[in-house]
Motif scaffolding. Structure first.
Motif, short mmCIF file in Angstrom:
data_model
loop_
_atom_site.label_atom_id
_atom_site.label_comp_id
_atom_site.label_asym_id
_atom_site.label_seq_id
_atom_site.Cartn_x
_atom_site.Cartn_y
_atom_site.Cartn_z
N ASP A 59 0.75 -1.13 -0.02
CA ASP A 59 0.12 0.02 0.03
C ASP A 59 0.90 1.37 -0.02
O ASP A 59 0.45 2.51 -0.47
CB ASP A 59 -1.05 0.05 1.37
N ARG A 60 2.19 1.03 0.61
CA ARG A 60 2.83 2.42 0.80
C ARG A 60 4.26 2.39 0.10
O ARG A 60 4.84 3.29 0.31
CB ARG A 60 2.95 2.64 2.13
N VAL A 61 4.52 1.14 -0.62
CA VAL A 61 5.85 0.90 -0.81
C VAL A 61 5.76 0.78 -2.59
O VAL A 61 5.07 -0.30 -2.94
CB VAL A 61 6.50 -0.13 -0.05
N CYS A 62 6.51 1.49 -3.42
CA CYS A 62 6.61 1.15 -4.74
C CYS A 62 8.01 1.12 -5.29
O CYS A 62 8.99 1.52 -4.58
CB CYS A 62 5.84 2.45 -5.29
N VAL A 63 8.02 0.46 -6.26
CA VAL A 63 9.26 0.56 -7.15
C VAL A 63 9.32 1.28 -8.24
O VAL A 63 8.32 0.88 -8.99
CB VAL A 63 10.05 -0.83 -7.12
N LEU A 64 10.36 1.86 -8.71
CA LEU A 64 10.45 2.59 -9.98
C LEU A 64 11.77 1.95 -10.82
O LEU A 64 13.07 2.42 -10.44
CB LEU A 64 10.63 4.11 -9.82
N LEU A 118 -0.77 8.32 -4.63
CA LEU A 118 -0.66 7.07 -4.09
C LEU A 118 -0.43 6.95 -2.81
O LEU A 118 -0.42 6.03 -1.89
CB LEU A 118 0.08 5.96 -4.82
N GLN A 119 0.14 8.16 -2.22
CA GLN A 119 0.60 8.57 -0.93
C GLN A 119 1.80 7.27 -0.58
O GLN A 119 1.86 6.54 0.54
CB GLN A 119 -0.51 8.28 0.05
N ILE A 120 2.82 7.22 -1.48
CA ILE A 120 3.89 6.63 -1.14
C ILE A 120 4.62 6.84 -0.07
O ILE A 120 5.17 8.11 -0.08
CB ILE A 120 4.68 6.54 -2.47
N GLU A 121 5.10 6.04 0.66
CA GLU A 121 5.88 6.41 1.79
C GLU A 121 7.34 5.78 1.63
O GLU A 121 8.38 6.60 1.96
CB GLU A 121 5.49 5.59 3.02
N ASN A 172 13.99 -7.80 -0.04
CA ASN A 172 13.71 -8.56 1.23
C ASN A 172 14.24 -8.23 2.41
O ASN A 172 13.67 -8.32 3.45
CB ASN A 172 15.06 -9.78 0.78
N ASP A 173 15.09 -7.11 2.48
CA ASP A 173 15.43 -6.52 3.68
C ASP A 173 14.33 -5.49 4.20
O ASP A 173 14.09 -5.62 5.57
CB ASP A 173 16.84 -5.72 3.43
N PHE A 174 13.73 -5.01 3.38
CA PHE A 174 12.63 -4.20 3.69
C PHE A 174 11.47 -5.01 4.23
O PHE A 174 11.09 -4.59 5.47
CB PHE A 174 12.12 -3.54 2.63
N PHE A 175 10.98 -5.92 3.51
CA PHE A 175 9.85 -6.58 4.25
C PHE A 175 10.16 -7.48 5.32
O PHE A 175 9.45 -7.71 6.30
CB PHE A 175 9.26 -7.56 3.19
N PHE A 176 11.29 -8.10 5.33
CA PHE A 176 12.02 -8.92 6.78
C PHE A 176 12.03 -7.72 7.80
O PHE A 176 11.61 -8.14 9.04
CB PHE A 176 13.20 -9.48 6.31
N SER A 177 12.37 -6.54 7.48
CA SER A 177 12.52 -5.77 8.67
C SER A 177 11.20 -5.18 9.31
O SER A 177 11.17 -4.92 10.38
CB SER A 177 13.55 -4.62 8.42
N LYS A 178 10.17 -5.49 8.51
CA LYS A 178 8.85 -4.91 8.96
C LYS A 178 8.06 -5.84 9.40
O LYS A 178 7.10 -5.60 10.00
CB LYS A 178 8.17 -4.39 7.53
N GLN A 179 8.60 -7.10 9.62
CA GLN A 179 7.95 -8.34 10.16
C GLN A 179 8.02 -8.25 11.64
O GLN A 179 8.91 -7.71 12.24
CB GLN A 179 8.46 -9.52 9.60
#
Length: 272
Positions: free
Chosen positions: A163-168, A193-196, A265-272
């Motif tokens: 919802d808040r993370v995008c890749v370009l 999109l209110q990208i954080e 991987n780092d981003f989503f693992f760190s958010k868990q």
């Protein structure tokens, strides 16, 4: 021109439609060999449409504009050569006047108002040409605009990961024009999109010139100014060398990582 005269002219051409088509073929030398191809490519019957135009020129032409618009779109859709269309219509005009001359030779006591006839025939054909070219141009302009929008979207494809993370992902050549497109598309999307967090992946770019890189860095800093965390991934050695040699540096708040996969991987693992 009176209604009865209209009908007389129309009947004259109706009864000699085949002869008219043959003389039209002789006059339109450049189009002659393209008739079958035009019919095959665009399903356009030049002889049928020529007869319609003749009838419009000799009678009521209330639906002339829609006929011209339809023709313009058809030629634009199938990318048919405009010079063929122009020669064909002008050949229709010339052939039509030869037939009108023959008509008056055969009916010396039924001349009617020649000047009114001349004005109606030529004005109608000119109106058709104007409508045709306007319709052709509008279709082409709309097509170019759609293609331009598609290219711009592909130049800066923002892909949501959450919802808040995008890749370009940046792929291919990046010059100043493309950087401008990236800036124009990216900053509004951050707000919409209110990208954080925006991950910008450079792994698809081997080289960027100094001016483009400098402009790109300003765009990246702009994402920070909008309150969006920016992570840079996939910087290649050539680009890093270019940055070092030109004393260019990212904002200290910009995070850089080696690969997109590592970053995700780092981003989503760190958010868990």
């Amino acid at each position: 021109m009176k209604t009865s005269t209209h009908e007389t002219y129309a009947d004259y051409f109706d009864h000699r439609q085949e002869d008219f088509s043959q003389q039209l073929l002789c006059d339109a030398s450049q189009v002659r060999d393209k008739i079958d191809e035009i019919h095959r490519v665009g399903n356009i019957d030049l002889f049928e449409n020529a007869h319609k135009l003749v009838m419009y020129a000799l009678g009521e032409n209330t639906s002339l504009s829609s006929f011209a618009e339809k023709e313009g779109v058809a030629w634009a859709q199938h990318e048919l050569t405009l010079s063929f269309k122009l020669e064909w219509v002008q050949s229709i005009r010339r052939t039509m006047w030869r037939f009108l001359h023959d008509y008056h030779e055969e009916n010396k006591n039924q001349y009617g108002n020649f000047f009114e006839l001349e004005k109606q025939v030529n004005d109608t054909i000119d109106q058709f040409l104007n409508g045709f070219f306007l319709s052709y141009s509008r279709y082409k302009d709309a097509l170019l605009a759609a293609q331009r929008e598609l290219v711009e979207n592909l130049s800066a494809p923002i892909i949501p990961l959450s919802d808040r993370v995008c890749v370009l992902p940046l792929i291919g050549e990046v010059d100043e024009d493309r950087v401008e497109t990236i800036e124009t598309k990216t900053l509004p999307e951050i707000k919409r999109l209110q990208i954080e967090t925006l991950i910008i992946d450079f792994s698809g770019i081997a080289q960027m010139d100094t001016q483009s890189m400098n402009r790109m860095m300003k765009t990246i800093n702009g994402t920070q100014m909008m309150g969006c965390e920016c992570i840079i991934t996939g910087l290649r050695p050539q680009i890093v060398s270019n940055l070092i040699n030109n004393d260019l540096q990212f904002d200290p708040n910009i995070i850089t990582k080696g690969t997109l996969e590592q970053t995700v991987n780092d981003f989503f693992f760190s958010k868990q």
